[in-house]
Design a protein around this motif. Structure first.
Motif, PDB file in Angstrom:
ATOM      1  N   ASP A   1      -9.004  18.457 -10.166  1.00  0.00           N
ATOM      2  CA  ASP A   1     -10.310  19.140 -10.111  1.00  0.00           C
ATOM      3  C   ASP A   1     -11.020  18.919  -8.782  1.00  0.00           C
ATOM      4  N   PHE A   2     -10.677  17.828  -8.067  1.00  0.00           N
ATOM      5  CA  PHE A   2     -11.288  17.617  -6.757  1.00  0.00           C
ATOM      6  C   PHE A   2     -10.605  18.456  -5.678  1.00  0.00           C
TER       7      PHE A   2
ATOM      8  N   VAL B   1       7.909   4.802  -3.957  1.00  0.00           N
ATOM      9  CA  VAL B   1       8.656   4.559  -5.193  1.00  0.00           C
ATOM     10  C   VAL B   1       9.246   5.863  -5.737  1.00  0.00           C
TER      11      VAL B   1
ATOM     12  N   VAL C   1      -8.073  10.222  -1.414  1.00  0.00           N
ATOM     13  CA  VAL C   1      -8.810  10.215  -2.682  1.00  0.00           C
ATOM     14  C   VAL C   1     -10.296  10.131  -2.403  1.00  0.00           C
TER      15      VAL C   1
ATOM     16  N   SER D   1       3.702   1.767  -1.505  1.00  0.00           N
ATOM     17  CA  SER D   1       4.525   1.940  -2.700  1.00  0.00           C
ATOM     18  C   SER D   1       4.076   3.145  -3.508  1.00  0.00           C
ATOM     19  N   ILE D   2       2.782   3.491  -3.390  1.00  0.00           N
ATOM     20  CA  ILE D   2       2.242   4.675  -4.050  1.00  0.00           C
ATOM     21  C   ILE D   2       3.160   5.868  -3.842  1.00  0.00           C
TER      22      ILE D   2
ATOM     23  N   THR E   1       0.797  -1.225   0.000  1.00  0.00           N
ATOM     24  CA  THR E   1       0.000   0.000   0.000  1.00  0.00           C
ATOM     25  C   THR E   1       0.833   1.281   0.000  1.00  0.00           C
TER      26      THR E   1
ATOM     27  N   LYS F   1      -1.905  14.327  -8.330  1.00  0.00           N
ATOM     28  CA  LYS F   1      -2.046  13.673  -9.623  1.00  0.00           C
ATOM     29  C   LYS F   1      -2.960  12.457  -9.520  1.00  0.00           C
ATOM     30  N   GLY F   2      -2.827  11.705  -8.431  1.00  0.00           N
ATOM     31  CA  GLY F   2      -3.625  10.486  -8.272  1.00  0.00           C
ATOM     32  C   GLY F   2      -5.058  10.759  -7.843  1.00  0.00           C
ATOM     33  N   ILE F   3      -5.305  11.898  -7.181  1.00  0.00           N
ATOM     34  CA  ILE F   3      -6.668  12.199  -6.741  1.00  0.00           C
ATOM     35  C   ILE F   3      -7.431  12.880  -7.866  1.00  0.00           C
ATOM     36  N   GLY F   4      -6.732  13.683  -8.665  1.00  0.00           N
ATOM     37  CA  GLY F   4      -7.385  14.488  -9.695  1.00  0.00           C
ATOM     38  C   GLY F   4      -7.453  15.928  -9.201  1.00  0.00           C
TER      39      GLY F   4
ATOM     40  N   GLU G   1       2.487  14.585  -6.153  1.00  0.00           N
ATOM     41  CA  GLU G   1       2.270  13.216  -6.605  1.00  0.00           C
ATOM     42  C   GLU G   1       0.868  12.740  -6.238  1.00  0.00           C
TER      43      GLU G   1
ATOM     44  N   ASP H   1      -4.427   6.363   0.336  1.00  0.00           N
ATOM     45  CA  ASP H   1      -5.579   6.329  -0.556  1.00  0.00           C
ATOM     46  C   ASP H   1      -6.833   6.967   0.028  1.00  0.00           C
TER      47      ASP H   1
END
Lengths: 425, 301
Positions: free
Chosen positions: A290-291, A72, A256, A68-69, A66, A285-288, A282, A253
């Motif tokens: 616009d949110f 990395v 998100v 690694s998001i 979990t 980018k993963g959540i978006g 970073e 996570d």
């Protein structure tokens, strides 16, 4: 007969799968068993790392699982720093040879791999960790074997191991000034929301003490398990409590889910301020974006930070890892850590852990975030505090900064309202 | 009052999500008896398919068509998960029927492999799926009570899946064959049903529905290689509580867990709420080990 054939085939498969699984498990045990023997002699032979034309250093992050998001990317920036140093001639004339290990988001694995890196690989130093749990798991290993760990992430403070250098922010370089900033903006009623583990709980303990001393108010304190994905009830509670600001220490996570569902509930950044301490470029980018547009964050570095060093840093990172890649605070801290270690080794003239530690105090480096200095006393670094606002393009715009690097104070000794905190834990 | 209405709606919404993630498992675990630990990874496959469909629409089609991507994504998610499920059944699950512990280990391993494949292809960080504009915002019934369109959409989607599954299992010829094979394999084979093909189809349908769930979850949750692990426990909880092998049990199980979870979380907090729900489930299963709706059978287990 046919049945039997199937049985064997299936059995073979099951056995191989379970062997693979057991293999993962027992591997660790083997490591610990075999490494516990030479452990006692490890400190004496730590100079063996520097024999020949290369020096080994460990890179220990979660490359699977979990975490690694996030981790990395830090590994990538550390490797980039090592490549840059090698291209410029290495450290004390030796090329750096990174030994990469996977902590697998599992805290005992971090401890085992740390032991392996110090005892078997004879790594001169290790760069690694992200969660406080992984750091706390590695700490006794580094202290026992007299290894050296560079930890690159903001954390909850109240710690200062002689074998760890902390290049991320401690609380007085991120959380405390951000709460001050919010209070100055007239936000008095705080809703504290965090993931249920050591960092958010400690951070909120500090925030509550600070609010109590400075005339703010904690209207509610809520924790959700790591990986929690449904925030409708929490959002209903936020609506009922009507806070001025949600102070968000969620990690991973869950962010998100929280921000997507917050927007769905009809709450935009204009209606309710949130300030997050675990969301960097970073994660945006993963959540978006616009949110998240309009929400606040507190860090020491943004990709948009305006220094000549950062311009080069961002350019080389994009050249190496693709034009889409972004740089974030922990990545910058990991990158800086490698250079600080190099400077300390060169000042000491040796790779020996004790010599490097003794030489480290006062070392300055022009990092992408601006000038940083190692505090010899607590082995943290001076960092500039920055409050930023997330933009719709996914970048973060700086709204406020502390002007100059802030002296690290992991035990908050310089704050009289924090008197009980350090003794409590 | 507003609080009660919105909490009731939240309870219903949480139940619908639980039901969506459990429906596929109700087939692969409930009907077929495969302890399918890779179920979460089929959800992940659905999510990534939605992400890819979104990117395709963004790159190849005119801007106006983007909003309709989500419908295409639902279909694509089902198909992709269906095909992967079928392949998995043929090369692995087929050899493990009747051996629950082996299938548990093997599917868990498959799950890990699928996670790592996703990580290699898409990278470890989360990816973003922007929801179509017609799902943004919500229905405001009275002041302060908002029913987000996404939640309503998921409710509708679950209802459609449920009706479609009911029609297929209980009202179609192939559904009848499926039930026949699951209830008495030897007898069904004697009557000329190709049990192999039925097994493959059944597992593939269960996987496909997990794919739909993954697609829908991109609206409200994260999309990354690990998301399967967040949902797998809940999915099993729903199926076990409802009673293995009964669709209606899965529905009631999801509703029960969803409402109780929301209520407990409201009265206490998220961690404690989950603990209370687990305690209730454990207590209930002590009383009725076969779950809410047990299949009546003359077989000796």
């Amino acid at each position: 007969m046919k049945r039997k054939g199937n049985w064997f085939k299936g059995m073979g498969l099951a056995v191989s799968v379970s062997l693979a699984l057991v293999g993962c498990g027992s591997n660790n045990e083997n490591n610990s068993a075999s490494s516990s023997a030479p452990a006692s002699s490890a400190p004496a032979s730590s100079s063996a790392a520097s024999e020949g034309g290369t020096v080994k250093v460990g890179i220990l992050h979660s490359l699977s699982g979990t975490m690694s998001i996030s981790e990395v990317t830090v590994k990538n920036s550390e490797l980039m720093a090592i490549d840059e140093i090698n291209a410029a001639g290495g450290v004390l004339g030796k090329q750096i040879e990174p030994v990469i290990e996977d902590g697998a988001s599992d805290w005992p694995t971090f401890a085992e791999k740390a032991r392996k890196l110090i005892s078997e690989d004879k790594a001169a130093t290790v760069f690694g960790g992200w969660t406080s749990a992984s750091r706390k798991a590695m700490l006794p290993v580094f202290e026992e074997l007299n290894g050296l760990l560079w930890y690159p992430v903001q954390y909850e403070g109240l710690e200062s191991s002689p074998n760890i250098f902390y290049t991320g922010a401690t609380t007085n370089q991120q959380i405390v000034p951000s709460v001050d900033y919010l209070l100055e903006q007239g936000k008095k009623k705080f809703f504290l929301l965090g993931s249920d583990y050591v960092f958010p709980r400690t951070a909120n303990k500090i925030i509550k003490a600070q609010l109590a001393a400075k005339g703010g108010e904690t209207v509610a304190e809520e924790y959700t398990p790591l990986g929690h994905t449904d925030y409708t009830t929490i959002i209903a509670k936020i609506k009922e409590a009507k806070p001025d600001v949600v102070y968000n220490t969620l990690n991973g996570d869950s962010n998100v889910a929280f921000f997507k569902q917050l927007k769905d509930a009809g709450i935009a950044a204009a209606d309710l301020t949130t300030l997050s301490v675990s969301i960097a470029e970073e994660e945006v980018k993963g959540i978006g974006a616009d949110f998240l547009a309009g929400h606040l964050v507190a860090w020491n570095y943004y990709q948009t930070t305006d220094t000549p060093e950062n311009k080069t840093f961002v350019e080389s990172f994009k050249a190496k890892y693709g034009a889409d890649s972004v740089t974030s605070d922990p990545m910058e801290a990991g990158y800086t850590a490698v250079y600080l270690w190099k400077a300390a080794v060169e000042k000491a003239g040796s790779f020996d852990v004790d010599a490097v530690k003794a030489a480290a105090g006062g070392i300055e480096f022009n990092a992408p975030e601006g000038k940083v200095t190692i505090d010899g006393e607590n082995q943290h670094i001076y960092k500039t505090v920055r409050i930023g606002e997330i933009q719709s393009d996914g970048m973060i715009k700086e709204l406020w900064n502390s002007g100059s690097p802030v002296k690290p104070d992991p035990y908050l000794k310089g704050y009289d309202w924090a008197g009980d905190l350090s003794s409590g834990s | 009052m507003e609080m009660w209405i919105s909490q009731l709606f939240n309870g219903l919404s949480v139940s619908s999500i639980l039901l969506l993630i459990a429906l596929g498992l109700a087939i692969t675990f409930g009907l077929m008896g495969v302890i399918n630990m890779a179920h979460g990874e089929f959800i992940m496959i659905g999510s990534y398919t939605a992400y890819l469909t979104q990117n395709l629409f963004k790159d190849l089609l005119p801007k106006g068509a983007f909003d309709s991507y989500f419908i295409a994504a639902i279909i694509a998610s089902f198909l992709v998960a269906f095909v992967i499920g079928y392949v998995l059944e043929v090369i692995l699950i087929r050899h493990l029927y009747g051996r629950p512990l082996d299938s548990l280990l093997a599917t868990w391993g498959v799950g890990l492999v699928l996670q790592q494949i996703a990580r290699s292809i898409f990278g470890a960080p989360n990816v973003a799926v922007s929801s179509p504009s017609w799902l943004n915002g919500g229905l405001e019934l009275i002041d302060g009570v908002v029913f987000p369109y996404k939640r309503l959409f998921i409710l509708a989607l679950v209802a459609i899946c449920l009706v479609a599954m009911y029609m297929y299992i209980y009202r179609s010829a192939s559904g009848r064959r499926m039930r026949a094979v699951m209830q008495n394999r030897e007898m069904a084979a004697c009557l000329g049903i190709s049990t192999r093909r039925v097994d493959g189809m059944t597992f593939a349908i269960g996987s496909g529905i997990a794919g739909i769930a993954g697609c829908a979850l991109t609206l409200i949750g994260p999309i990354g290689p690990n998301i399967g692990t967040y949902y797998i426990v809940d999915a099993f909880m729903v199926v076990v509580l409802g009673g293995v092998g009964k669709l209606v049990g899965t529905v009631v199980g999801a509703l029960g867990i969803g409402f109780f979870n929301t209520m407990f979380e409201w009265w206490s907090n998220a961690s404690l709420g989950k603990v209370f729900v687990f305690i209730l489930i454990v207590a209930f299963l002590q009383w009725k080990p076969k779950g809410l709706f047990a299949v009546r059978t003359r077989q000796l287990d």
